[in-house]
Design a protein around this motif. Structure first.
Motif, PDB file in Angstrom:
ATOM      1  N   THR A 108       2.745 -12.328   7.915  1.00 35.26           N
ATOM      2  CA  THR A 108       2.901 -12.693   6.424  1.00 35.26           C
ATOM      3  C   THR A 108       2.909 -11.434   5.366  1.00 35.26           C
ATOM      4  N   GLY A 109       3.498 -11.656   4.507  1.00 31.16           N
ATOM      5  CA  GLY A 109       3.367 -10.851   3.166  1.00 31.16           C
ATOM      6  C   GLY A 109       2.137 -10.310   3.021  1.00 31.16           C
ATOM      7  N   ALA A 110       1.067 -11.222   2.881  1.00 28.91           N
ATOM      8  CA  ALA A 110      -0.171 -10.654   2.682  1.00 28.91           C
ATOM      9  C   ALA A 110      -0.454  -9.918   3.740  1.00 28.91           C
ATOM     10  N   VAL A 113       0.482  -6.464   3.048  1.00 28.11           N
ATOM     11  CA  VAL A 113      -0.253  -5.665   2.066  1.00 28.11           C
ATOM     12  C   VAL A 113      -1.464  -5.181   2.372  1.00 28.11           C
ATOM     13  N   TYR A 136       2.201 -10.052  -8.048  1.00 28.98           N
ATOM     14  CA  TYR A 136       1.385 -11.079  -7.179  1.00 28.98           C
ATOM     15  C   TYR A 136       1.910 -10.220  -5.582  1.00 28.98           C
ATOM     16  N   HIS A 137       0.890 -10.272  -5.014  1.00 32.33           N
ATOM     17  CA  HIS A 137       0.885  -9.440  -3.751  1.00 32.33           C
ATOM     18  C   HIS A 137       0.094 -10.103  -2.430  1.00 32.33           C
ATOM     19  N   GLY A 138      -0.128 -11.464  -2.675  1.00 31.39           N
ATOM     20  CA  GLY A 138      -0.713 -12.344  -1.593  1.00 31.39           C
ATOM     21  C   GLY A 138      -2.086 -12.798  -2.112  1.00 31.39           C
ATOM     22  N   GLU A 202       5.856  -3.747  -7.768  1.00 31.97           N
ATOM     23  CA  GLU A 202       6.848  -4.633  -7.263  1.00 31.97           C
ATOM     24  C   GLU A 202       7.909  -4.118  -8.299  1.00 31.97           C
ATOM     25  N   GLU A 207       7.331 -13.564  -8.677  1.00 29.28           N
ATOM     26  CA  GLU A 207       6.282 -14.697  -9.045  1.00 29.28           C
ATOM     27  C   GLU A 207       5.690 -14.573 -10.471  1.00 29.28           C
ATOM     28  N   ASP A 235       6.111  -2.964  -2.807  1.00 32.06           N
ATOM     29  CA  ASP A 235       6.031  -4.129  -2.164  1.00 32.06           C
ATOM     30  C   ASP A 235       7.329  -4.963  -2.532  1.00 32.06           C
ATOM     31  N   ILE A 237       8.504  -7.267  -0.600  1.00 30.71           N
ATOM     32  CA  ILE A 237       8.748  -8.618   0.386  1.00 30.71           C
ATOM     33  C   ILE A 237       9.527  -9.539  -0.285  1.00 30.71           C
ATOM     34  N   GLN A 238       9.750  -9.723  -1.501  1.00 32.15           N
ATOM     35  CA  GLN A 238      10.544 -10.701  -1.934  1.00 32.15           C
ATOM     36  C   GLN A 238      11.820 -10.285  -2.602  1.00 32.15           C
ATOM     37  N   LYS A 264       9.008 -11.917   4.796  1.00 35.56           N
ATOM     38  CA  LYS A 264      10.122 -12.683   3.977  1.00 35.56           C
ATOM     39  C   LYS A 264      11.392 -12.626   4.717  1.00 35.56           C
TER      40      LYS A 264
HETATM   41  N1  PMP Z   1       4.105  -9.949  -1.953  1.00 39.00           N
HETATM   42  C1  PMP Z   1       5.375 -10.326  -2.789  1.00 39.00           C
HETATM   43  C2  PMP Z   1       5.965  -9.702  -3.873  1.00 39.00           C
HETATM   44  C3  PMP Z   1       5.355 -11.803  -2.701  1.00 39.00           C
HETATM   45  O1  PMP Z   1       6.395 -12.369  -3.326  1.00 39.00           O
HETATM   46  C4  PMP Z   1       4.747 -12.574  -1.761  1.00 39.00           C
HETATM   47  C5  PMP Z   1       4.950 -14.137  -1.663  1.00 39.00           C
HETATM   48  N2  PMP Z   1       5.483 -14.653  -2.634  1.00 39.00           N
HETATM   49  C6  PMP Z   1       3.852 -12.079  -1.082  1.00 39.00           C
HETATM   50  C7  PMP Z   1       3.555 -10.513  -1.303  1.00 39.00           C
HETATM   51  C8  PMP Z   1       2.878 -12.678   0.071  1.00 39.00           C
HETATM   52  O2  PMP Z   1       3.656 -13.110   1.090  1.00 39.00           O
HETATM   53  P1  PMP Z   1       2.854 -14.244   2.080  1.00 39.00           P
HETATM   54  O3  PMP Z   1       3.124 -15.569   1.070  1.00 39.00           O
HETATM   55  O4  PMP Z   1       3.998 -14.363   3.219  1.00 39.00           O
HETATM   56  O5  PMP Z   1       1.546 -14.048   2.258  1.00 39.00           O
END
Ligand code: PMP
Length: 426
Positions: A108-110, A113, A136-138, A202, A207, A235, A237-238, A264
């Motif tokens: 997962t993204g979290a 991170v 937003y990082h998780g 980011e 988010e 980050d 991720i998105q 993602k």
């Molecule tokens: N970082 C960013 C920039 C995100 O947008 C998200 C998820 N929206 C995450 C981390 C966390 O990812 P996850 O929901 O897969 O844990």
């Protein structure tokens, strides 16, 4: 929905916003169990950049499963993992002159991170990580400690230590460079701030309300990190994996972060996968020091390797740019058509945010759009930003039709609401 209400935890969220039971999906379209179709402007929060069930990736996946390829392997070497590593290096890293090592963390993204924060702390021997307002990082404890939302932080129910917020670009108004403030803290020996282990950012806070940092701000942030020996974590991720038109969201700004978090859309197919890109000198891990059962998902490696085909030429990137241009044009027409909403547009590439000043309007429009067959989420602290996040493979006709639905939904919400009708200028 009765089964879900009875048996599934109250923690569920998206099924409340989009109350249908989905059965099938293809490209930019979802089908519910009653056969109703929905255009997807949400893309699994950025996990479906190449659309649902992308046929090229599906073919590879079926082939691999039919050939009894290795599905689970802890972090043992497999042919699927080797193919991904080699293709990622030759298609993404080498042409950009990036020399990163790749770490497979939990999917997962979290997870990415968490791994990035732990590594930065270990490599520097320092503890604090700076993060930004609206970030937003998780939601796992470590990643939550660098996530800005007060209500999300409260849910931790324990102190979220060793992090420090700073103002994101633009958060003190257009005339203030928020990095002046950060630089003062870093430079003054009596500022009260320890030199942090890392700064996590980011480039576009998806988010947080589709807020983009200016390239000059990001460049200055990177050089502040260099100057003070702070690990610079992007980050992506998105907004990575092509969302802004280039593979990484920071390419046009010319950044070379010390650590990049990707998740993602890295698998390309919506399969769980996350990676860290780290500069070789930061690879200070002992074997097994950040291990786990699911460190690399071979199903995801198969589709991720195929997804990289989109980046072998610049055709895909160009097509994203063209669609982004068209989307912005149409969204600006909506702003003109409904001045009473005092809406504005922000974003880059195929992440665009329609920002409504009127309380609750974003959420109302999202609900109305759902009834009309469009899946679109809101973001920002009060859900005030309608987030346009279609698959990058969407056709221009689908894109236009989805944006038309947004326009019709706004019109319908406004006509239902006397309050807004009265506020409308003559
Ligand atoms: N970082 C960013 C920039 C995100 O947008 C998200 C998820 N929206 C995450 C981390 C966390 O990812 P996850 O929901 O897969 O844990």
């Amino acid at each position: 929905m009765k089964t879900f209400e009875m048996l599934e935890s109250d923690v569920r969220v998206y099924c409340r916003h989009f109350p249908a039971v989905f059965e099938k999906a293809a490209g930019s379209t979802l089908f519910d169990e009653n056969g109703k179709t929905y255009t997807d402007f949400f893309s699994g929060a950025g996990s479906l950049n190449y659309g649902h069930n992308n046929p090229r990736m599906k073919e590879r996946l079926i082939e691999a499963i039919q050939n009894d390829f290795v599905t689970h392997s802890l972090d043992m070497a497999t042919t699927a993992k080797r193919r991904f590593l080699e293709r990622f290096n030759s298609i993404i890293l080498e042409p950009r002159n990036f020399k990163y090592k790749i770490q497979f963390c939990g999917p997962t993204g979290a997870n990415a991170v968490e791994a990035a924060l732990k590594l930065a702390r270990k490599a520097t021997g320092r503890q604090t990580v700076v993060f930004f307002t609206h970030s937003y990082h998780g939601l796992s404890l470590g990643s939550l400690a660098v996530t800005a939302s007060r209500s999300k932080r409260k849910s931790a129910a324990v102190p979220l230590h060793f992090t420090m917020p700073m103002a994101f670009d633009g958060d003190l108004g257009p005339d203030v460079d928020t990095l002046d403030y950060l630089e003062m803290f870093l430079t003054k020996t009596s500022s009260g701030m320890e030199i942090p282990a890392a700064i996590i950012v980011e480039t576009i806070q998806a988010e947080g309300g589709v807020r983009s940092a200016r390239y000059s701000w990001l460049q200055r942030l990177e050089s502040l990190c260099k100057k003070h020996g702070i690990v610079f974590i992007a980050d992506d991720i998105q907004v990575g994996c092509g969302r802004t038109g280039t593979f990484f969201s920071f390419e046009e700004a010319g950044l070379n972060p010390d650590i990049v978090c990707l998740s993602k859309s890295i698998s390309g197919y919506g399969l769980p996968m996350a990676i860290l890109l780290l500069k070789p000198e930061l690879d200070v891990w002992e074997p097994g020091e950040h291990s786990g059962t699911f460190r690399g998902n071979n199903l995801a490696f198969v589709t991720a390797s195929e997804a990289l085909s989109y980046w072998e030429t610049d055709e895909f990137s160009k097509s994203i740019g063209q669609k982004a241009h068209r989307a912005a044009e149409l969204l600006n027409e909506i702003i003109q058509a409904f001045p009473e909403t005092q809406a504005s547009l922000r974003g880059r590439g195929l992440i665009q945010g329609l920002v409504f000043e009127k309380d609750g309007l974003g959420d109302q429009v999202s609900r109305e759009a759902f009834d009309r067959g469009l899946i679109i989420e809101t973001s920002g602290p009060n859900g005030e930003v309608l987030k346009i996040l279609p698959p990058l493979t969407i056709t221009e006709a689908e894109l236009e039709s989805g944006i038309r639905t947004i326009s019709e939904s706004i019109e319908s919400v406004l006509s239902q609401s006397e309050k807004y009708a009265k506020a409308s200028p003559a």
